[in-house]
Design an enzyme around this catalytic site. Structure first.
Site, PDB file in Angstrom:
ATOM      1  N   GLU A 159       4.078 -13.708  -5.236  1.00 26.99           N
ATOM      2  CA  GLU A 159       4.517 -12.389  -5.057  1.00 26.99           C
ATOM      3  C   GLU A 159       6.060 -12.079  -5.172  1.00 26.99           C
ATOM      4  OE1 GLU A 159       2.917 -11.190  -1.381  1.00 26.99           O
ATOM      5  OE2 GLU A 159       0.680 -11.336  -1.939  1.00 26.99           O
ATOM      6  N   GLU A 337      -5.276 -14.288  -3.653  1.00 23.37           N
ATOM      7  CA  GLU A 337      -5.454 -13.822  -2.355  1.00 23.37           C
ATOM      8  C   GLU A 337      -6.272 -12.599  -2.173  1.00 23.37           C
ATOM      9  OE1 GLU A 337      -1.951 -13.370  -0.169  1.00 23.37           O
ATOM     10  OE2 GLU A 337      -0.800 -15.088  -0.961  1.00 23.37           O
TER      11      GLU A 337
HETATM   12  O1  IFM Z   1       0.454 -13.504   4.483  1.00 22.94           O
HETATM   13  C1  IFM Z   1       0.661 -12.799   3.333  1.00 22.94           C
HETATM   14  C2  IFM Z   1       1.025 -13.939   2.224  1.00 22.94           C
HETATM   15  O2  IFM Z   1       1.883 -14.698   2.677  1.00 22.94           O
HETATM   16  C3  IFM Z   1       1.378 -13.106   0.980  1.00 22.94           C
HETATM   17  N1  IFM Z   1       0.122 -12.077   0.698  1.00 22.94           N
HETATM   18  C4  IFM Z   1      -0.102 -11.067   1.567  1.00 22.94           C
HETATM   19  C5  IFM Z   1      -0.568 -11.971   2.881  1.00 22.94           C
HETATM   20  C6  IFM Z   1      -1.008 -10.973   3.823  1.00 22.94           C
HETATM   21  O3  IFM Z   1       0.104 -10.027   4.239  1.00 22.94           O
END
Ligand code: IFM
Length: 431
Positions: A159, A337
């Site tokens: 990210e 994710e």
């Molecule tokens: O916890 C985070 C992760 O580190 C990166 N993506 C989003 C998740 C939830 O906020």
């Protein structure tokens, strides 16, 4: 009625080192957590889930939950505690973990940078420094060289946009600056570091005659107009889409820099990724505003739709819309994710089912989604939210470090094993 998920869709979950391991006190995040008021509940990742000392127990949980794949990360500061020294023992501990995973038949996907930086890197200017991509390359070479016989899938950076916006625009993460133009430079440096790492990793595997896959985990969001008839809201959406979604996408696909981050293709034409890693959580509604400081827009949340514990709208159709968009690029898609903060576990079962349904729908239409990694395996340190953003399939009692598979975790385990979502399952788990 039973929804069948294709067996080719591999299922698992994800974590990140600082959020679960504990002990990484030589990092910018650790220093940040020491500043009163920066973390909502005053906690830090100093202990978190103490995963570093509980690797066996946690791998056992992944196996119990029927995972085929697991995404986790390497903490840069652990394996390179100072600019000039690598810690072979730390790398050996990661090797040990990966071997345990493989013994259980779980395929690792390894992240090399997940928001957290060694103190020494920050002293040298962190991601603002002109030579940060060279520093990252050196670290990547060491780690990948040491793990190449066990791992063949890598995420270089998690990210990049989120790192930049929280650290350099909202100032809610380290280094806590409100300097958007410095932030754009940081994003450019991160893309450069990714391109370099992509090249190095491929070179290492080519020398071995091995295959490898490398990508970024890109947080993408859905933006819809606050007022669907407002041309100004629609104009703001074009801008926000470009900055949040397209800059990283174009950078990794074609090495192309989009304004305001840069211009041209300074590092070649790419592609610089072998899969598209998508982190998807929610949608925002965009309303034009006359405030230039906020890039002429207000970011709002849907007023009535269900929300998670952190107030994020639950919107599974958004995942489908993004998959449709990524489906154009003819590359495998990994959902690196997708998850929900839900301390009561009342919403998570339905959340998982609805998101898996749209994944299968996308596959039925020929979109090559190959992986789904639920965020997260266990509760963990949720950055500025502290320990109270409960994203885990497994509940963690931080006082005792006791792990308990949640009801949603049990349901997900059934899905991982059977690749089916049966009516009885819905009756049993969905509240
Ligand atoms: O916890 C985070 C992760 O580190 C990166 N993506 C989003 C998740 C939830 O906020």
């Amino acid at each position: 009625m039973v929804l069948k998920l294709d067996r080719e869709l591999l299922l698992g979950s994800a974590t990140a080192p600082y959020q679960i391991e504990g002990g990484a006190t030589n990092t910018d995040w650790h220093q940040w957590c020491q500043i009163p008021g920066k973390i909502k509940d005053g906690t830090s990742g100093e202990i978190a889930c103490d995963h570093w000392n509980r690797i066996e127990e946690d791998v056992e949980l992944l196996s119990k939950m029927g995972h085929q794949v697991y995404r986790f990360g390497i903490e840069w500061a652990r394996v390179q505690p100072s600019a000039g020294a690598f810690d072979d023992e730390a790398l050996e501990r990661y090797r040990y973990e990966i071997q345990l995973l493989k013994d259980k038949g779980i395929k690792p996907l390894v992240t090399l940078h997940h928001f957290v930086n060694p103190d020494w890197l920050m002293e040298k200017g962190g991601w603002e420094a002109a030579d940060v991509a060279d520093r990252f390359e050196r670290y990547v070479r060491y780690v990948v060289d040491g793990l190449k016989d066990l791992v063949d899938e890598w995420i270089t950076i998690n990210e990049p946009f989120v790192y930049m916006v929280n650290g350099y625009f909202y100032a809610i993460w380290p280094p806590g600056k409100n300097e958007p133009f410095t932030g754009f430079k940081v994003l450019r440096n991160m893309l450069h570091a990714h391109v370099k790492a992509y090249g190095v990793i491929h070179q290492i595997y080519e020398e071995q005659g091995q295959e490898v896959k490398v990508g970024i985990a890109h947080h993408m969001r859905i933006f819809d107009p606050h007022n669907s008839r407002s041309p100004l809201d629609k104009m703001s959406i074009r801008l926000v889409n470009r900055i949040v979604n397209d800059v990283v996408l174009e950078g990794m696909l074609h090495g192309r820099l989009l304004a305001p981050v840069g211009t041209g293709q300074p590092w070649g034409e790419g592609p610089f990724c072998d899969f598209l890693g998508l982190n998807y959580y929610s949608r925002d509604l965009i309303k034009f505003s006359f405030n230039p400081k906020n890039f002429f827009m207000k970011i709002l949340t849907h007023p009535t739709n269900p929300k998670n514990d952190l107030g994020w709208e639950i919107y599974s159709e958004g995942l489908y819309r993004l998959l449709q968009r990524l489906g154009r690029y003819d590359l495998p898609i990994y959902i690196t994710e997708n998850g929900i903060a839900d301390g009561t576990d009342n919403q998570r079962p339905e959340f998982i089912i609805n998101h898996l349904k749209v994944v299968q729908r996308a596959r039925d239409e020929g979109i090559p989604v190959e992986r789904y990694y639920h965020w997260a395996t266990m509760d963990n340190f949720e950055w500025a939210e502290g320990l109270e953003g409960r994203f885990g399939l497994v509940e963690v009692d931080y006082a005792t470090q006791k792990r308990t598979i949640r009801s949603s975790g049990a349901m997900y385990a059934e899905i991982c094993k059977s690749h089916e979502i049966a009516e009885e399952m819905i009756n049993k788990y969905v509240k």
